[in-house]
Design a protein around this motif. Sequence first.
Motif, short mmCIF file in Angstrom:
data_model
loop_
_atom_site.label_atom_id
_atom_site.label_comp_id
_atom_site.label_asym_id
_atom_site.label_seq_id
_atom_site.Cartn_x
_atom_site.Cartn_y
_atom_site.Cartn_z
N ARG A 154 0.83 -1.19 0.00
CA ARG A 154 0.00 0.00 0.00
C ARG A 154 0.87 1.25 0.00
N GLN A 155 0.44 2.25 -0.74
CA GLN A 155 1.13 3.53 -0.77
C GLN A 155 0.85 4.28 0.52
N ARG A 156 1.90 4.76 1.16
CA ARG A 156 1.71 5.45 2.43
C ARG A 156 1.04 6.81 2.22
N TYR A 157 0.15 7.14 3.15
CA TYR A 157 -0.47 8.46 3.19
C TYR A 157 0.39 9.41 4.02
N VAL A 158 0.98 8.89 5.10
CA VAL A 158 1.90 9.63 5.95
C VAL A 158 3.16 8.79 6.13
N GLN A 159 4.32 9.39 5.91
CA GLN A 159 5.57 8.67 6.06
C GLN A 159 5.87 8.41 7.53
N LYS A 160 6.85 7.53 7.77
CA LYS A 160 7.23 7.21 9.14
C LYS A 160 7.76 8.43 9.88
N ASP A 161 8.42 9.35 9.18
CA ASP A 161 8.95 10.54 9.81
C ASP A 161 7.92 11.65 9.94
N GLU A 163 -15.15 -6.45 14.14
CA GLU A 163 -15.55 -7.72 13.52
C GLU A 163 -14.43 -8.36 12.72
N LEU A 164 -13.21 -7.90 12.87
CA LEU A 164 -12.09 -8.43 12.10
C LEU A 164 -11.32 -9.45 12.92
N SER A 165 -11.16 -10.64 12.36
CA SER A 165 -10.34 -11.66 12.98
C SER A 165 -8.91 -11.54 12.46
N GLN A 166 -8.04 -12.42 12.92
CA GLN A 166 -6.64 -12.37 12.47
C GLN A 166 -6.54 -12.65 10.98
N ALA A 167 -7.32 -13.63 10.48
CA ALA A 167 -7.29 -13.95 9.06
C ALA A 167 -7.83 -12.80 8.22
N GLN A 168 -8.89 -12.16 8.70
CA GLN A 168 -9.46 -11.03 7.96
C GLN A 168 -8.55 -9.81 8.02
N MET A 169 -7.86 -9.64 9.15
CA MET A 169 -6.95 -8.50 9.28
C MET A 169 -5.79 -8.61 8.29
N ASP A 170 -5.34 -9.82 8.01
CA ASP A 170 -4.24 -10.00 7.06
C ASP A 170 -4.65 -9.63 5.64
N LYS A 171 -5.95 -9.67 5.34
CA LYS A 171 -6.43 -9.35 4.00
C LYS A 171 -6.81 -7.89 3.84
N GLU A 172 -6.94 -7.17 4.93
CA GLU A 172 -7.36 -5.77 4.86
C GLU A 172 -6.20 -4.88 4.41
N GLU A 173 -6.56 -3.77 3.78
CA GLU A 173 -5.60 -2.75 3.37
C GLU A 173 -5.98 -1.44 4.05
N PHE A 174 -5.13 -1.00 4.94
CA PHE A 174 -5.42 0.21 5.70
C PHE A 174 -4.11 0.83 6.19
N SER A 191 -9.84 2.81 2.03
CA SER A 191 -10.86 3.07 1.01
C SER A 191 -12.21 2.55 1.50
N GLN A 192 -13.25 3.23 1.08
CA GLN A 192 -14.60 2.86 1.50
C GLN A 192 -15.58 3.16 0.38
N GLN A 193 -16.56 2.32 0.26
CA GLN A 193 -17.64 2.52 -0.70
C GLN A 193 -18.94 2.61 0.07
N THR A 194 -19.67 3.70 -0.13
CA THR A 194 -20.91 3.92 0.60
C THR A 194 -22.03 3.05 0.04
N LYS A 195 -23.14 3.03 0.75
CA LYS A 195 -24.30 2.26 0.30
C LYS A 195 -24.87 2.79 -1.01
N GLU A 196 -24.64 4.06 -1.29
CA GLU A 196 -25.11 4.64 -2.55
C GLU A 196 -24.17 4.38 -3.71
N GLY A 197 -23.03 3.73 -3.46
CA GLY A 197 -22.08 3.43 -4.53
C GLY A 197 -20.96 4.43 -4.67
N GLU A 198 -20.90 5.44 -3.79
CA GLU A 198 -19.82 6.42 -3.86
C GLU A 198 -18.53 5.82 -3.32
N PHE A 199 -17.44 5.98 -4.04
CA PHE A 199 -16.15 5.43 -3.63
C PHE A 199 -15.32 6.54 -3.01
#
Length: 445
Positions: A64-71, A302-313, A255-263
């Motif tokens: 994933r591309q960082r939004y804020v660098q480590k520094d 609601e995120l388990s360890q397996a689901q956390m490994d698949k998430e991008e955040f 990233s999030q997609q709303t119920k109306e389809g807005e990304f």
Amino acid sequence: MLLWPPKGVELHLRMAGDSRVHMDHDMEIGVTPTAVQKLPKHMREAQISTERTHLIADPIKKPRQRYVQKDGKCNVHHGNVQETYRYLSDLFTTLVDLRWRFSLFIFTLVYVVNWLFFGLLWYIIALIRGDLWHSDEEGWTPCVENLNSFVSAFLFSIETETTIGYGYRVITEKCPEGIILLLIQAILGSIVNAMMVGCMFVKISQPKNRAETLMFSHKAVISVRDNKLCLMFRVGDLRNSHIVEASIRAKLIRSQQTKEGEFIPLNQTDINIGFDTGDDRLFLVSPLIISHEINEKSPFWELSQAQMDKEEFEIVVILEGMVEATGMTCQARSSYLDKEVLWGWRFTPVLSLEKGFYEVDYNSFHDIYETNTPSCSAKELAAMVREGQLLPTLSLLTPELPKPYTLEPMSTHNPLSKEVDKGEEGERGEINGSAATLKDQPGLD
């Protein structure tokens, strides 16, 4: 007799039929044909066989591309800015935000241009009055004594604005236009000095330099505290001067997609790290472990360890406070990508009690050790604790701390926690890492 279709064609049709069956099966389980077509040619051919088996490769998670660098630097560039005049409306802030090489160049340029401009005006006055030709005549009173060239006019301009006062060139009382120009140069020179010196002073004393001595741990961890899953990271201050009114907050970027389809590509969600209880107000004398309880209001509920490994955040943490020496507001930032959040780990203690004082070992500031942690989500863990299903295994959630602060890999056949070798447990005993006092920790007197 002629057979139709021929044997070779019939075999080809059967293989095509098998491929169609595999493709239909892929569509049912959610694997699109385009994903297969993107594979290399030799891998696509290897997956098509005469047997009715089909290997589906797991997708490789892209970094994933960082939004804020480590520094703490924000990895955002502003492009296509049309209203650039807005930068000139706040000229002082614009000069402060410039890089040092541009600031020094503008600082020097402003003074040199100012001196040259007024030196030219003094030279014009001497030229109009005829002081350049009659200065050597007896009885002639020039506007400025000993001003006979542009170089001497330039030097007189520098002496006037910087109030050096060598005493060789001096304005006379019989030159009203020179007196008016002297007043204008003195006033404008004071304005230039106030702006440029103030700009350089603010740039030198910027509080962001104080943030260089504020540390964040390289990793964030998830483990159990008081039968609740918690997301934790560590912060510390290297200076003896404290950050007054220090507070900390965290944001979840994904990233999030709303119920109306807005990304929404970079949606920001607040992560509660003690706002309700006041734990976000820090007394940052020694390194502190900041904890976020994963409850019903947490985005990780609601995120388990397996689901956390698949998430991008990305988790952005912001530490703010006032510098004790100057009273200026200071802000330090850092971030943790999804791959930098480790499930089932804790931070190694860094505080030890010596004779008459506490000592912080910053060599262990980023060290972590593995601990027994359920792989289920916080929601499932809370339900199990509420129903009493987790009571027999709660003791397994507090591991011991060996001398190197690491645990050997343990089997995970228990879905709620990792299994500890009973033989080793009998020999070494258990140490509660979250509730043990400082004197019980290794390395403490």
